[in-house]
Design an enzyme around this catalytic site. Structure first.
Site, PDB file in Angstrom:
ATOM      1  N   ASP A  13       0.816  -1.226   0.000  1.00 23.96           N
ATOM      2  CA  ASP A  13       0.000   0.000   0.000  1.00 23.96           C
ATOM      3  C   ASP A  13       0.846   1.270   0.000  1.00 23.96           C
ATOM      4  O   ASP A  13       0.426   2.296   0.528  1.00 23.96           O
ATOM      5  CB  ASP A  13      -0.966   0.034   1.205  1.00 23.96           C
ATOM      6  CG  ASP A  13      -1.834  -1.200   1.266  1.00 23.96           C
ATOM      7  OD1 ASP A  13      -2.272  -1.649   0.205  1.00 23.96           O
ATOM      8  OD2 ASP A  13      -2.049  -1.711   2.382  1.00 23.96           O
ATOM      9  N   LYS A  16       2.206   2.160  -5.030  1.00 25.41           N
ATOM     10  CA  LYS A  16       2.947   1.703  -6.216  1.00 25.41           C
ATOM     11  C   LYS A  16       2.129   1.908  -7.494  1.00 25.41           C
ATOM     12  O   LYS A  16       2.675   2.281  -8.521  1.00 25.41           O
ATOM     13  CB  LYS A  16       3.301   0.216  -6.081  1.00 25.41           C
ATOM     14  CG  LYS A  16       4.278  -0.063  -4.958  1.00 25.41           C
ATOM     15  CD  LYS A  16       4.573  -1.544  -4.829  1.00 25.41           C
ATOM     16  CE  LYS A  16       3.400  -2.362  -4.370  1.00 25.41           C
ATOM     17  NZ  LYS A  16       2.944  -2.099  -2.996  1.00 25.41           N
ATOM     18  N   GLY A  40      -4.061  -4.344  -4.658  1.00 24.75           N
ATOM     19  CA  GLY A  40      -5.109  -3.445  -5.128  1.00 24.75           C
ATOM     20  C   GLY A  40      -4.467  -2.109  -5.433  1.00 24.75           C
ATOM     21  O   GLY A  40      -3.913  -1.484  -4.542  1.00 24.75           O
ATOM     22  N   HIS A  41      -4.481  -1.718  -6.685  1.00 22.81           N
ATOM     23  CA  HIS A  41      -3.855  -0.462  -7.080  1.00 22.81           C
ATOM     24  C   HIS A  41      -4.923   0.546  -7.475  1.00 22.81           C
ATOM     25  O   HIS A  41      -5.748   0.265  -8.330  1.00 22.81           O
ATOM     26  CB  HIS A  41      -2.913  -0.691  -8.272  1.00 22.81           C
ATOM     27  CG  HIS A  41      -1.677  -1.432  -7.885  1.00 22.81           C
ATOM     28  ND1 HIS A  41      -0.839  -2.020  -8.794  1.00 22.81           N
ATOM     29  CD2 HIS A  41      -1.138  -1.667  -6.668  1.00 22.81           C
ATOM     30  CE1 HIS A  41       0.170  -2.587  -8.148  1.00 22.81           C
ATOM     31  NE2 HIS A  41       0.010  -2.396  -6.864  1.00 22.81           N
ATOM     32  N   GLN A 225       2.456  -5.911  -3.089  1.00 19.93           N
ATOM     33  CA  GLN A 225       2.727  -5.984  -1.632  1.00 19.93           C
ATOM     34  C   GLN A 225       3.991  -5.181  -1.311  1.00 19.93           C
ATOM     35  O   GLN A 225       4.186  -4.128  -1.892  1.00 19.93           O
ATOM     36  CB  GLN A 225       2.831  -7.438  -1.173  1.00 19.93           C
ATOM     37  CG  GLN A 225       1.493  -8.184  -1.174  1.00 19.93           C
ATOM     38  CD  GLN A 225       1.145  -8.771  -2.523  1.00 19.93           C
ATOM     39  OE1 GLN A 225       1.943  -9.463  -3.109  1.00 19.93           O
ATOM     40  NE2 GLN A 225      -0.045  -8.511  -3.021  1.00 19.93           N
TER      41      GLN A 225
HETATM   42  P1  IMP Z   1      -2.404 -12.731   1.610  1.00 23.41           P
HETATM   43  O1  IMP Z   1      -1.423 -12.183   0.633  1.00 23.41           O
HETATM   44  O2  IMP Z   1      -3.833 -12.502   1.211  1.00 23.41           O
HETATM   45  O3  IMP Z   1      -2.123 -14.173   1.953  1.00 23.41           O
HETATM   46  O4  IMP Z   1      -2.223 -11.918   2.992  1.00 23.41           O
HETATM   47  C1  IMP Z   1      -1.045 -12.033   3.788  1.00 23.41           C
HETATM   48  C2  IMP Z   1      -0.711 -10.695   4.420  1.00 23.41           C
HETATM   49  O5  IMP Z   1      -0.311  -9.781   3.411  1.00 23.41           O
HETATM   50  C3  IMP Z   1      -1.878 -10.010   5.158  1.00 23.41           C
HETATM   51  O6  IMP Z   1      -1.347  -9.282   6.245  1.00 23.41           O
HETATM   52  C4  IMP Z   1      -2.420  -9.040   4.123  1.00 23.41           C
HETATM   53  O7  IMP Z   1      -3.090  -7.947   4.726  1.00 23.41           O
HETATM   54  C5  IMP Z   1      -1.134  -8.610   3.467  1.00 23.41           C
HETATM   55  N1  IMP Z   1      -1.311  -8.147   2.074  1.00 23.41           N
HETATM   56  C6  IMP Z   1      -1.474  -8.902   0.973  1.00 23.41           C
HETATM   57  N2  IMP Z   1      -1.565  -8.133  -0.124  1.00 23.41           N
HETATM   58  C7  IMP Z   1      -1.441  -6.865   0.283  1.00 23.41           C
HETATM   59  C8  IMP Z   1      -1.418  -5.608  -0.401  1.00 23.41           C
HETATM   60  O8  IMP Z   1      -1.516  -5.506  -1.625  1.00 23.41           O
HETATM   61  N3  IMP Z   1      -1.261  -4.514   0.388  1.00 23.41           N
HETATM   62  C9  IMP Z   1      -1.097  -4.601   1.720  1.00 23.41           C
HETATM   63  N4  IMP Z   1      -1.106  -5.739   2.401  1.00 23.41           N
HETATM   64  C10 IMP Z   1      -1.276  -6.865   1.689  1.00 23.41           C
END
Ligand code: IMP
Length: 435
Positions: A13, A16, A40-41, A225
């Site tokens: 977040d 990017k 999510g962009h 991420q």
């Molecule tokens: P997962 O990727 O859905 O398995 O989530 C694992 C961890 O990564 C959790 O803490 C999510 O909130 C975090 N996470 C996954 N994708 C994002 C992102 O795009 N932005 C921020 N946090 C993310």
């Protein structure tokens, strides 16, 4: 020709999407190399907002081809939904502008069900995943029973692969988690349909990438991420299931490390995190509330409120090391306008290390959980920064803040974002240098 990898320096977040959208017109290819629709962009162009989860953020630039590399996990419903929406809006007129690797793995209903079932079972130790099935999909990939995008185009192989998975996944869902099984036959029919609809987009993306590099094109690799959600370098187990660091662009897209020229680390002017896990500079009181309100810190994928705190250069230095940053981009500098005092964490006090100060990011989760940040305090600034287009136009204290970050991390700050709009960007240097 320049290849530039843009990655998050914090917990995701970092904005990017906005910067990739700004960089995209300078590149001919934009490539996603890991993760899935957990990302999510949010892009804002001429006041119009576009939220993307799978399609690379280069899509809004008509001259860019967007690749989804083999390292990505693809939820076909989400991808097709985005492609349909972009087509309807007239943004995507030609399927050749989006190319999806036949080697990318597919996220199936089982993966989403298992993701949710595991989180519910974990209760207090839940990771706080996005619930999109990312972890279970990567699990099937590494245990070599996953289904890949190319398999969707071959009904016979698909039926066999689904049958193999069904036995194991439905057993786990019903017998271990005591939840409903997934209807194998219905899933097969949907998967055949996905194959038909995705066929015009499926390609050998490594070849397209290699051709572009040989032709001397600029290529932008779009990280998802962030460094501290990386499966190896992040705050494990509170991480995602892929490598998010710059090096992952090589494996996840299919390019040799010798062909990466530049690495841009993207950070916010403060820090946020969604989901569980340690966060040394988190502000849980009014300050955190204020940052959340000022920065509209709610997840683009799940809508969850983000945890907020001060900028942490202990983290940024670690991120610079494991990614090899050649430059930094600071996002959302405008959000800090109006605060009397702005803090930067420069070191941690971890009692396990004799209560001594350390300026290195700790190795273990227990140490990170115990880390107490040591702050330096900076004078704030007031006023709307969104009209600033040159560094010198920023208030003197905002300039000093950026210069201090640069000095503490030891990496030049090349880009500064002063608002969500594409134009609300200050470039101190051209990120894609001429060869
Ligand atoms: P997962 O990727 O859905 O398995 O989530 C694992 C961890 O990564 C959790 O803490 C999510 O909130 C975090 N996470 C996954 N994708 C994002 C992102 O795009 N932005 C921020 N946090 C993310």
């Amino acid at each position: 020709m320049t290849t530039l990898v843009a990655v998050g320096a914090q917990w995701g977040d970092e904005g990017k999407g906005k910067l990739v959208d700004w960089l995209a017109p300078r590149a001919q290819l934009v490539v996603r190399f890991h993760g899935g629709n957990n990302a999510g962009h949010t892009l804002v162009v001429d006041g119009e907002q576009t939220v993307l989860h799978v399609v690379p953020a280069g899509i809004l630039d008509p001259g860019t081809v967007n690749l989804i590399g083999p390292g990505v996990v693809v939820d076909p419903d989400i991808l097709l939904g985005e492609l349909d929406a972009l087509t309807e809006r007239g943004v995507l007129r030609d399927p050749s502008r989006v190319r999806v690797s036949g080697r990318a793995h597919v996220i199936l209903e089982w993966h989403r069900c298992l993701d949710k079932a595991r989180e519910e079972r974990a209760k207090g130790r839940a990771i706080g995943t996005t619930g999109r099935g990312i972890g279970p999909a990567y699990e099937d990939k590494v245990t070599r029973r996953g289904i890949r995008v190319a398999d969707l185009l071959d009904a016979k192989a698909l039926r066999e692969a689904i049958a193999r998975l069904a036995e194991q996944k439905n057993f786990e869902l019903t017998e271990y988690y005591r939840s409903e099984p997934v209807d194998e036959e219905a899933l097969f029919r949907r998967a055949v349909e996905w194959g038909k609809r995705l066929e015009p987009y499926v390609d050998h993306t490594e070849r397209i990438l290699d051709r572009a590099l040989r032709e001397g094109r600029n290529v932008l690799f779009e990280g998802a991420q962030g460094t501290f959600l990386d499966i190896d370098h992040g705050t494990y187990p509170y991480v995602t299931s892929s490598n998010c660091v710059a090096g992952a662009a090589c494996a996840g897209a299919g390019i040799g490390p010798t062909r990466i020229d530049r690495v841009l680390g993207i950070t916010k002017a403060y820090t946020t995190r969604v989901g569980g896990g340690p966060f040394p500079t988190e502000e849980t009181g009014e300050r955190g509330e204020e940052l959340r309100r000022l920065g509209s810190e709610f997840g683009a994928t799940t809508g969850r409120p983000r945890r907020c705190g001060w900028l942490d250069v202990v983290m940024l230095r670690e991120a610079a090391t494991v990614n090899g940053f050649t430059a930094l981009a600071i996002n959302k500098l405008d959000v800090l306008s109006g605060l009397d005092e702005i803090r930067i964490a420069t070191a941690y006090r971890v009692d396990g290390v004799d209560g001594k100060l350390t300026d290195e990011f700790p190795m273990t989760l227990a140490e990170i959980e115990r880390a107490e940040p040591v702050y330096e305090s900076h004078e704030g600034w007031t006023g709307d920064l969104s009209a600033c287009r040159r560094f010198e136009e920023l208030p003197a204290t905002a300039q000093a803040y950026v210069q201090r970050v640069e000095a503490l991390v030891g990496v030049p700050v090349e880009l500064i974002s002063v608002g969500p709009g594409r134009d609300e960007t200050i470039a101190r240097n051209e990120p894609f240098r001429a060869a």
